[in-house]
Scaffold this motif. Structure first.
Motif, PDB file in Angstrom:
ATOM      1  N   ALA A   1      -4.092 -33.519  99.700  1.00  0.00           N
ATOM      2  CA  ALA A   1      -4.538 -32.558 100.918  1.00  0.00           C
ATOM      3  C   ALA A   1      -3.869 -32.701 102.257  1.00  0.00           C
ATOM      4  O   ALA A   1      -4.017 -33.925 102.612  1.00  0.00           O
ATOM      5  CB  ALA A   1      -5.984 -32.370 101.074  1.00  0.00           C
TER       6      ALA A   1
ATOM      7  N   PRO B   1      -3.778 -28.336 108.057  1.00  0.00           N
ATOM      8  CA  PRO B   1      -5.215 -27.697 108.345  1.00  0.00           C
ATOM      9  C   PRO B   1      -6.064 -27.300 107.191  1.00  0.00           C
ATOM     10  O   PRO B   1      -7.202 -27.047 107.294  1.00  0.00           O
ATOM     11  CB  PRO B   1      -4.676 -26.375 109.056  1.00  0.00           C
ATOM     12  N   ARG B   2      -5.171 -26.904 106.099  1.00  0.00           N
ATOM     13  CA  ARG B   2      -6.015 -26.666 105.047  1.00  0.00           C
ATOM     14  C   ARG B   2      -6.883 -28.088 104.424  1.00  0.00           C
ATOM     15  O   ARG B   2      -7.749 -27.730 103.517  1.00  0.00           O
ATOM     16  CB  ARG B   2      -5.181 -26.428 103.514  1.00  0.00           C
ATOM     17  N   ALA B   3      -6.619 -29.245 104.641  1.00  0.00           N
ATOM     18  CA  ALA B   3      -7.359 -30.436 104.327  1.00  0.00           C
ATOM     19  C   ALA B   3      -8.455 -30.584 104.931  1.00  0.00           C
ATOM     20  O   ALA B   3      -9.510 -31.448 104.586  1.00  0.00           O
ATOM     21  CB  ALA B   3      -6.474 -31.736 104.532  1.00  0.00           C
TER      22      ALA B   3
ATOM     23  N   LYS C   1      -9.948 -31.579 112.975  1.00  0.00           N
ATOM     24  CA  LYS C   1      -8.614 -30.683 113.511  1.00  0.00           C
ATOM     25  C   LYS C   1      -7.822 -31.358 114.322  1.00  0.00           C
ATOM     26  O   LYS C   1      -6.517 -31.061 113.935  1.00  0.00           O
ATOM     27  CB  LYS C   1      -9.460 -29.511 114.289  1.00  0.00           C
TER      28      LYS C   1
ATOM     29  N   GLN D   1      -3.942 -31.765 112.900  1.00  0.00           N
ATOM     30  CA  GLN D   1      -2.673 -31.029 113.751  1.00  0.00           C
ATOM     31  C   GLN D   1      -1.828 -31.924 114.146  1.00  0.00           C
ATOM     32  O   GLN D   1      -0.548 -31.759 114.398  1.00  0.00           O
ATOM     33  CB  GLN D   1      -3.212 -30.129 114.832  1.00  0.00           C
TER      34      GLN D   1
END
Length: 155
Positions: free
Chosen positions: A119, A122-124, A150, A154
């Motif tokens: 993963a 941001p999807r993780a 977050k 990023q």
């Protein structure tokens, strides 16, 4: 016999009443009322475990912080101070909060674990939060954790 967190709250309430400490006694009364409400919610009455009582205290402390912010923004400094003072009383019963550095280290480790399982980006977020939340339970607020996650995803 070990004392439960709830019985400690009761003992501290009695002590506060004897000392005529109005702030402390009213804060503990409200907290104990919230605990009792939680115990009778649902189909049958039950005794809350220390972990569940801790969650109620955490929720009450968060309410105090939010109310203090709202009162401060509304120009009602006196009520804001009262809410902050109640928050301080409740903080005595909560585990020590993690510092920003400690929280960031735990999150960084979780991000690495999530990357190892495939993963990324941001999807993780969900995968990382699943790893982090049990490690920081009660020691860092969810919003604070999410912000750090977050930032590191990023970054």
């Amino acid at each position: 016999m070990t004392t439960t967190l709830k019985s400690k709250l009761h003992d501290d309430l009695n002590a506060a009443i004897k000392e005529r400490d109005e702030l402390r006694s009213s804060t503990l009364r409200l907290t104990l009322a919230a605990i009792t409400k939680e115990e009778v919610a649902g189909k049958e009455k039950r005794e809350l475990s220390d972990d569940e009582v801790l969650k109620v205290i955490t929720r009450e402390a968060k309410k105090r912080r939010e109310a203090a912010d709202a009162f401060a923004q509304g120009g009602r400094a006196e009520q804001a101070e009262r809410e902050k003072a109640e928050g301080v009383v409740l903080a005595e019963y909560l585990p020590k909060q993690l510092s920003d550095d400690e929280l960031e280290a735990i999150v960084a480790q979780a991000v690495e674990e999530a990357k190892a399982s495939g993963a990324e980006g941001p999807r993780a977020m969900g995968a990382v939060m699943k790893i982090v939340n049990p490690k920081v339970a009660g020691q860092a607020e969810g919003g604070r954790v999410a912000t750090v996650v977050k930032k590191l995803l990023q970054g």
